[in-house]
Design a protein around this motif. Structure first.
Motif, PDB file in Angstrom:
ATOM      1  N   TYR A  63      17.888  24.880  38.572  1.00 49.77           N
ATOM      2  CA  TYR A  63      18.969  24.097  38.420  1.00 49.77           C
ATOM      3  C   TYR A  63      20.232  25.105  39.021  1.00 49.77           C
ATOM      4  O   TYR A  63      20.962  24.742  39.828  1.00 49.77           O
ATOM      5  N   THR A  67      22.831  25.288  41.361  1.00 49.51           N
ATOM      6  CA  THR A  67      23.885  25.345  41.418  1.00 49.51           C
ATOM      7  C   THR A  67      25.132  26.134  41.737  1.00 49.51           C
ATOM      8  O   THR A  67      26.323  25.616  42.658  1.00 49.51           O
ATOM      9  N   ARG A 198      32.517  21.338  42.580  1.00 48.44           N
ATOM     10  CA  ARG A 198      31.434  21.354  42.981  1.00 48.44           C
ATOM     11  C   ARG A 198      30.490  22.036  41.661  1.00 48.44           C
ATOM     12  O   ARG A 198      29.446  21.541  41.802  1.00 48.44           O
ATOM     13  N   TRP A 199      31.150  22.906  40.979  1.00 47.84           N
ATOM     14  CA  TRP A 199      30.089  22.849  39.837  1.00 47.84           C
ATOM     15  C   TRP A 199      30.013  21.926  38.618  1.00 47.84           C
ATOM     16  O   TRP A 199      28.762  21.333  38.433  1.00 47.84           O
ATOM     17  N   THR A 216      21.163  20.257  40.651  1.00 51.57           N
ATOM     18  CA  THR A 216      21.859  20.536  39.846  1.00 51.57           C
ATOM     19  C   THR A 216      22.080  20.835  38.045  1.00 51.57           C
ATOM     20  O   THR A 216      21.801  19.894  37.611  1.00 51.57           O
ATOM     21  N   GLN A 218      24.417  19.502  36.608  1.00 54.38           N
ATOM     22  CA  GLN A 218      24.684  18.022  35.903  1.00 54.38           C
ATOM     23  C   GLN A 218      23.379  17.519  36.297  1.00 54.38           C
ATOM     24  O   GLN A 218      23.578  16.280  35.195  1.00 54.38           O
TER      25      GLN A 218
END
Length: 268
Positions: A63, A67, A198-199, A216, A218
């Motif tokens: 993950y 990311t 984006r993160w 990702t 999130q």
């Protein structure tokens, strides 16, 4: 007046840090202590159970890699596009430059929710569903970054560019050897904003990504809720680990970031 402003800033900073502080201290508690009433600020006994479970039971390295890939590639492309566009619209002499600048400003008023459905259709037609590139390509252009770049480029003296042209420098040489070195604060601020966006993005990955191997951070965080309960110590540990990269990026470039905000005219 100045002391009052400092006091207000300090109070606001403390208020904003309370949730972060609570998340960090609670991530070091066991599940029994988290549910204990009345709650304690500091853990009675430091427990790394949440961090161990996250690392052992979830595919956190994957993950994290997904990311980082999305955030870094998106940031590189976004910074280059925004700085190039800002230079062209601020210092260019071509026709319709003013109209294109107004178009960029107009796009600031369009929220992400408005374009989500057509964006989904375009991503599907391009064959980018369930692909990390489906998270990168739609996000490479940001109206906020373009507007900030335009405002910053207007502050670069025209004499520098004209002197370079007299010496025979081409547009690319001017851009790479003069404009970019003078735009380090702008590049830093755009990089931090783009990386953070984006993160922390959740909506776009939720729409585009289907397979767990391409989740990702999130998305993975949203799936930690168990069938018979919510493992708060794991969720908080996961959240703390997800905060670290953005915090490191900000601490490394905070001076350039503040200069970029003031010079670019970006206000909160």
């Amino acid at each position: 007046m100045r002391s009052m402003r400092k006091a207000i800033v300090i109070i606001l900073a403390v208020l904003f840090m309370v949730p972060v502080f609570w998340a960090i201290t609670s991530s070091l508690k066991s599940m029994h202590e988290i549910y204990k009433y009345p709650p304690s600020i500091f853990p009675e006994k430091v427990s790394l159970e949440g961090y161990i479970n996250v690392i052992e039971q979830s595919d956190f390295p994957r993950y994290l890699a997904n990311t980082l890939f999305v955030a870094i590639i998106s940031t590189i492309i976004t910074v280059f596009l925004c700085v190039s566009l800002g230079y062209g619209l601020a210092k260019g002499t071509f026709k319709y430059r003013g109209f294109l600048t107004e178009v960029v400003i107009a796009t600031l008023f369009i929220t992400a929710q408005v374009i989500m459905v057509p964006l989904f259709v375009i991503i599907r037609q391009l064959g980018l569903m369930d692909s990390l590139w489906g998270l990168i390509i739609p996000a490479v252009f940001t109206p906020t970054g373009a507007f900030t770049a335009i405002q910053y480029m207007r502050g670069i003296p025209d004499e520098f560019l004209e002197s370079a042209k007299v010496d025979g420098a081409g547009e690319w040489q001017i851009f790479s050897r003069i404009v970019l070195p003078l735009s380090k604060p702008l590049v830093a601020s755009l990089a931090i904003f783009s990386f953070t966006w984006r993160w922390n993005d959740f909506i776009l990955p939720l729409i585009v990504i289907n397979s767990g191997k391409k989740f990702t951070i999130q998305l993975a965080l949203a799936t930690l809720q168990g069938q018979y309960g919510i493992p708060w110590n794991e969720i908080l540990a996961f959240s703390v680990m997800a905060i670290i990269p953005t915090l490191v990026i900000f601490l490394l470039f905070q001076n350039l970031f503040m200069k970029g905000i003031s010079a670019g005219g970006l206000k909160y």
